[in-house]
Scaffold this active site. Structure first.
Site, PDB file in Angstrom:
ATOM      1  N   ASP A  46       1.234  -6.608  -4.514  1.00  0.00           N
ATOM      2  CA  ASP A  46       0.439  -6.577  -3.306  1.00  0.00           C
ATOM      3  C   ASP A  46       1.021  -7.744  -2.502  1.00  0.00           C
ATOM      4  O   ASP A  46       1.189  -8.849  -3.027  1.00  0.00           O
ATOM      5  CB  ASP A  46      -1.040  -6.841  -3.631  1.00  0.00           C
ATOM      6  CG  ASP A  46      -1.909  -6.734  -2.398  1.00  0.00           C
ATOM      7  OD1 ASP A  46      -2.744  -5.818  -2.354  1.00  0.00           O
ATOM      8  OD2 ASP A  46      -1.755  -7.567  -1.476  1.00  0.00           O
ATOM      9  N   SER A  47       1.325  -7.533  -1.235  1.00  0.00           N
ATOM     10  CA  SER A  47       2.115  -8.547  -0.522  1.00  0.00           C
ATOM     11  C   SER A  47       1.363  -9.848  -0.311  1.00  0.00           C
ATOM     12  O   SER A  47       1.963 -10.852   0.071  1.00  0.00           O
ATOM     13  CB  SER A  47       2.619  -8.006   0.807  1.00  0.00           C
ATOM     14  OG  SER A  47       1.578  -7.960   1.750  1.00  0.00           O
ATOM     15  N   SER A  48       0.060  -9.862  -0.585  1.00  0.00           N
ATOM     16  CA  SER A  48      -0.650 -11.135  -0.476  1.00  0.00           C
ATOM     17  C   SER A  48      -0.146 -12.125  -1.536  1.00  0.00           C
ATOM     18  O   SER A  48      -0.407 -13.322  -1.443  1.00  0.00           O
ATOM     19  CB  SER A  48      -2.160 -10.917  -0.604  1.00  0.00           C
ATOM     20  OG  SER A  48      -2.443 -10.090  -1.700  1.00  0.00           O
ATOM     21  N   THR A  89       1.655  -4.801   4.072  1.00  0.00           N
ATOM     22  CA  THR A  89       1.533  -5.243   5.475  1.00  0.00           C
ATOM     23  C   THR A  89       0.892  -6.625   5.603  1.00  0.00           C
ATOM     24  O   THR A  89       1.085  -7.296   6.615  1.00  0.00           O
ATOM     25  CB  THR A  89       0.679  -4.239   6.277  1.00  0.00           C
ATOM     26  OG1 THR A  89      -0.592  -4.109   5.643  1.00  0.00           O
ATOM     27  CG2 THR A  89       1.355  -2.887   6.356  1.00  0.00           C
ATOM     28  N   ASP A  90       0.130  -7.054   4.573  1.00  0.00           N
ATOM     29  CA  ASP A  90      -0.630  -8.297   4.731  1.00  0.00           C
ATOM     30  C   ASP A  90       0.262  -9.492   5.081  1.00  0.00           C
ATOM     31  O   ASP A  90      -0.086 -10.290   5.956  1.00  0.00           O
ATOM     32  CB  ASP A  90      -1.419  -8.603   3.444  1.00  0.00           C
ATOM     33  CG  ASP A  90      -2.610  -7.658   3.290  1.00  0.00           C
ATOM     34  OD1 ASP A  90      -2.963  -6.983   4.278  1.00  0.00           O
ATOM     35  OD2 ASP A  90      -3.178  -7.596   2.190  1.00  0.00           O
ATOM     36  N   THR A 135       0.815  -1.218   0.000  1.00  0.00           N
ATOM     37  CA  THR A 135       0.000   0.000   0.000  1.00  0.00           C
ATOM     38  C   THR A 135       0.845   1.264   0.000  1.00  0.00           C
ATOM     39  O   THR A 135       0.456   2.281  -0.582  1.00  0.00           O
ATOM     40  CB  THR A 135      -0.909  -0.005   1.253  1.00  0.00           C
ATOM     41  OG1 THR A 135      -1.765  -1.139   1.160  1.00  0.00           O
ATOM     42  CG2 THR A 135      -1.750   1.247   1.362  1.00  0.00           C
TER      43      THR A 135
HETATM   44  N1  LIG Z   1      -1.366  -2.184   3.877  1.00  0.00           N
HETATM   45  C1  LIG Z   1      -0.973  -2.999   2.919  1.00  0.00           C
HETATM   46  O1  LIG Z   1       0.160  -2.916   2.500  1.00  0.00           O
HETATM   47  C2  LIG Z   1      -1.947  -4.045   2.426  1.00  0.00           C
HETATM   48  C3  LIG Z   1      -1.705  -4.511   1.015  1.00  0.00           C
HETATM   49  N2  LIG Z   1      -2.790  -5.322   0.575  1.00  0.00           N
HETATM   50  C4  LIG Z   1      -0.435  -5.354   0.918  1.00  0.00           C
HETATM   51  O2  LIG Z   1      -0.157  -6.130   1.773  1.00  0.00           O
HETATM   52  O3  LIG Z   1       0.261  -5.269  -0.063  1.00  0.00           O
END
Ligand SMILES: NC(=O)C[C@H](N)C(=O)O
Length: 567
Positions: free
Chosen positions: A104-106, A136-137, A30
Site C-alpha cells: 500500500d503506497s502509504s 495513489t496515496d 489499489t
Molecule cells: N488508490 C490507492 O492506490 C490508495 C492506496 N491506499 C495506496 O496508495 O496504495
C-alpha cells in the site's frame, strides 16, 4: 508495413507494425488490490490475472515472446504481452516486474524509491520506457522523488495507479494503465510523469486532490504535458523538458528523508512548538507550509521569526512553501519579508511533495554544503518550480536575414533544416533553430519516414551539427518508421564521430541490433548519407533518391529474441 489482420473469434492477430517495448514496474496500490479479511490488499500475478484476459492489453498474438530484464543485478526472463495496434501504428509489448512485497503506497520510503530508480537504471538499455504502477496515496511524493533521483533521463517514466481496483466492475484502472502504456511506447517524453484521468502531468508538479474521485491529481502551477482525447494524445511539446547537455542517464540512490520535517503553520501556533520541531536531534531541513504568499504569524521580529532565525544559524535549511494549492510564495508582505531576513529559502511555487523530496535529495549529496543546498532549493532542477525569468521568444523569420530562415511554417522549416543537415551547413542549421518555441517543434518533427533532425545529423557529414541538436534537446532515443534510432543509422553508416557523440548522450543499441551482423565496418565520418545506399528515407530530405535496402534484404519482418520486430 501496415497490414493488420484480426482473426475471427478475436484470439489471433497478425500485424506488421513495429513494437515498442515497455517495462511495467509493479509496486502495489489499489490498482492490483483484492478484498481480504484484513481489508483491501495488493495481489501478485497482475499480468496473468488482470492484463492477459483484457483485449485492450492483449492482441492474442502467437508465439509467446519472453523479454529479458534485470532485477537486483540478476537476469530474468519475463512473460510478455502486446497491445493491439495503437492509433500510432505500433504495438506496445510489455512485461511486468513485481516488487516483493507489494505495498500500500502509504508505506513507501526512500528505500522503495531507490529500488524503483535502480530497476529503471538496470533495464534502461532494454526498453523504450517505463510505467510504474503505484498506490495513489503517496504517488505525488514518489513522482517528485524519482524526478530528482534521475539525472539526464532520456526516456519516459510514467507513474500511474487507480482509485478503484482493476478487478472492480467500475474502475479507472484500465484507462490509466492503457493511457500510460501507449504514451510511454509512443512519445519520447524524457521526464518522470504522472498519468491519471486522461491527463499526463510533470510528476514533480502534482498533488493528490481527491481521496475518491477518478480525477484524483492536479498540477496547479504547471499545465499538463499531454491530454488523451477521442482524437488521440495531444502532447504540449513546448512544455516538455529536453536535454541541454550531452550526458548519460544516472541515478542517485538515496534520499535523506530521515532528517527533514514538514510543518503546517496555523493561527495561534506557539513558537515553542516550532522550536521543538527545529530542535529534533539531527534535523537538517524543515518545509514550512505558510499562509498565502508565504506569511507566518509573529510579524516583524516576532518570537516565531526568532526561533526560525536561530535554527537557520545552527545550519538548518528552512524552506517556505504556500498552503495554497495554487500560486507562489514571495517576500511581499512584512511577515514574509521577516522570514526572508531570518534566512528562510523561498520555495516559489513548489508543492510540498516536491519541496520535501528535493530537500531530501540535496541533503543526501555529501558534496553540497549549506550554501549550495539553499542555492539549489531556489532554482529549478527538473522543472519542479517556475523560474522567475521572462521567457524571450523570437520567431526566426523575424530576426534572420537568410532566405531559408524566412520560412514560416514548421513543415517547410523542417525540410530546410534537413537539407542544411545533409549539406553540413551548420550556420543555416543554427539560424533555423534560433527562437525557443520554434526550435522545439522542429526537434520533435520527423519526415515521412519518421526521421528526426537527430536521425539526419547522425548520418550527416558534420558532427558539430549533431552536438548542436543534442544540446538543444534533440532525443537520441527517437525511432523512425523502420524502428531505428539515430545510433543504429550512424553505426550502419560507419559514422564514428556520430556514434561516439550519440553514445556519450546515452544512446544504445538493442542486443539484436548489435548482433544482427548487418552493421558494416566503419567508414569515413564525412561520407554523406546519399552515397551509402543506407535508405532513401534518410537521404530523401536532401532530395537525392537511392534504392532503399531493407535491413534484411527481403523486407520481411523479423523478430529478435525479445520479439522486437524490425522491417
Ligand atoms: N488508490 C490507492 O492506490 C490508495 C492506496 N491506499 C495506496 O496508495 O496504495
Amino acid at each position: 508495413m501496415g497490414q493488420v489482420t484480426f482473426m475471427e473469434g478475436g484470439n489471433k492477430a497478425e500485424s506488421h507494425y513495429p513494437e515498442s517495448r515497455v517495462l511495467i514496474i509493479m509496486t502495489g496500490g489499489t490498482i492490483c488490490m483484492q478484498p481480504s479479511t484484513d481489508g483491501l490488499i495488493p495481489m501478485t500475478g497482475f499480468l496473468e490475472n488482470a492484463m492477459a484476459p483484457r483485449p485492450s492489453f492483449n492482441d492474442y498474438s502467437t508465439p509467446t515472446v519472453k523479454l529479458q530484464a534485470y532485477k537486483n543485478g540478476t537476469k530474468v526472463s519475463l512473460e510478455s504481452l502486446r497491445t493491439p495496434p495503437t492509433a500510432y501504428s505500433r504495438h506496445i509489448r510489455y512485461g511486468i516486474l513485481e516488487f516483493q512485497p507489494l505495498l500500500d503506497s502509504s508505506s513507501i520510503s526512500s528505500m522503495g524509491w531507490t529500488e524503483i530508480a535502480l530497476t529503471i537504471k538496470e533495464n534502461y538499455h532494454l526498453f523504450d520506457g517505463f510505467v510504474v504502477l503505484h498506490g495513489t496515496d503517496s504517488l505525488a511524493y514518489t513522482a517528485s522523488a524519482l524526478s530528482f533521483m534521475m539525472s539526464d533521463l532520456g526516456k519516459p517514466v510514467i507513474l500511474t495507479g487507480s482509485q478503484a481496483s482493476i478487478f472492480a466492475l467500475q474502475s479507472d484502472a484500465v484507462d490509466n494503465l492503457l493511457g500510460s502504456l501507449i504514451i510511454t511506447g509512443t512519445f519520447v517524453i524524457p521526464e518522470v510523469c504522472l498519468f491519471f484521468h486522461h491527463t499526463l502531468f510533470r510528476g514533480n508538479r502534482t498533488t493528490k486532490v481527491s481521496a475518491s474521485s477518478f480525477e484524483a491529481f492536479a498540477s496547479p502551477n504547471c499545465d499538463p504535458l499531454a491530454k488523451v482525447t477521442s482524437l488521440g494524445v495531444d502532447v504540449n511539446w513546448s512544455l516538455v523538458r529536453r536535454p541541454t547537455r550531452i550526458a548519460e542517464f544516472t541515478v542517485t540512490k538515496y534520499l535523506d528523508t530521515a532528517h527533514v520535517a514538514c510543518l503546517r503553520i496555523f493561527p495561534g501556533i506557539k513558537p515553542e512548538m516550532v522550536d521543538s520541531v527545529l530542535r529534533v536531534p539531527n534535523l537538517r531541513g524543515l518545509i514550512l507550509e505558510t499562509f498565502g504568499m508565504g506569511n507566518a504569524p509573529g510579524g516583524v521580529d516576532g518570537s516565531l521569526t526568532k526561533v526560525i532565525r536561530d535554527a537557520v544559524e545552527r545550519g538548518t535549511v528552512v524552506v517556505n512553501v504556500s498552503q495554497c494549492t495554487n500560486g507562489f510564495v514571495s517576500p511581499l508582505y512584512a511577515p514574509g519579508t521577516a522570514l526572508g531576513r531570518a534566512g528562510v529559502v523561498f520555495g516559489h511555487d513548489l508543492t510540498t511533495e516536491a519541496a520535501l523530496t528535493k530537500l531530501s535529495y540535496l541533503l543526501a549529496r555529501p558534496e553540497l554544503d549549506y550554501q549550495a543546498v539553499t542555492a539549489q532549493m531556489a532554482h529549478s532542477l527538473r522543472g519542479e518550480m517556475t523560474e522567475m525569468t521572462t521567457p524571450s521568444f523570437s520567431h526566426p523569420a523575424g530576426s534572420i536575414d537568410s532566405a531559408v530562415a524566412r520560412l514560416t511554417s514548421a513543415e517547410s522549416a523542417f525540410t530546410a533544416l534537413g537539407y542544411a543537415i545533409s549539406k553540413g551547413d551548420i550556420r543555416t542549421v543554427r539560424e533555423i533553430l534560433e527562437g525557443d518555441e520554434f526550435n522545439h517543434q522542429l526537434l520533435k518533427k520527423a519526415d515521412y519516414a519518421g526521421n528526426t533532425a537527430v536521425h539526419l545529423a547522425a548520418v550527416g557529414p558534420e558532427p558539430e551539427i549533431l552536438v548542436d541538436l543534442l544540446t538543444r534537446g534533440g532525443s537520441v532515443h527517437a525511432r523512425n518508421r523502420a524502428n531505428n534510432t539515430p545510433l543504429y543509422l550512424a553505426e550502419k553508416m560507419g559514422n564514428r564521430e556520430g556514434v561516439r557523440l550519440l553514445k556519450e548522450a546515452g544512446a544504445h543499441l538493442w542486443v539484436a541490433e548489435r548482433n544482427s551482423g548487418s552493421l558494416p565496418a566503419s567508414r569515413s565520418a564525412s561520407r554523406p548519407a546519399s552515397r551509402s545506399g543506407l535508405s532513401s528515407e534518410v537521404a530523401s530530405v536532401s532530395g537525392e533518391k537511392e534504392e532503399y535496402e531493407k535491413e534484411n534484404g527481403n523486407g520481411e519482418v523479423k523478430k529478435d529474441e525479445n520479439g522486437r520486430s524490425s522491417a
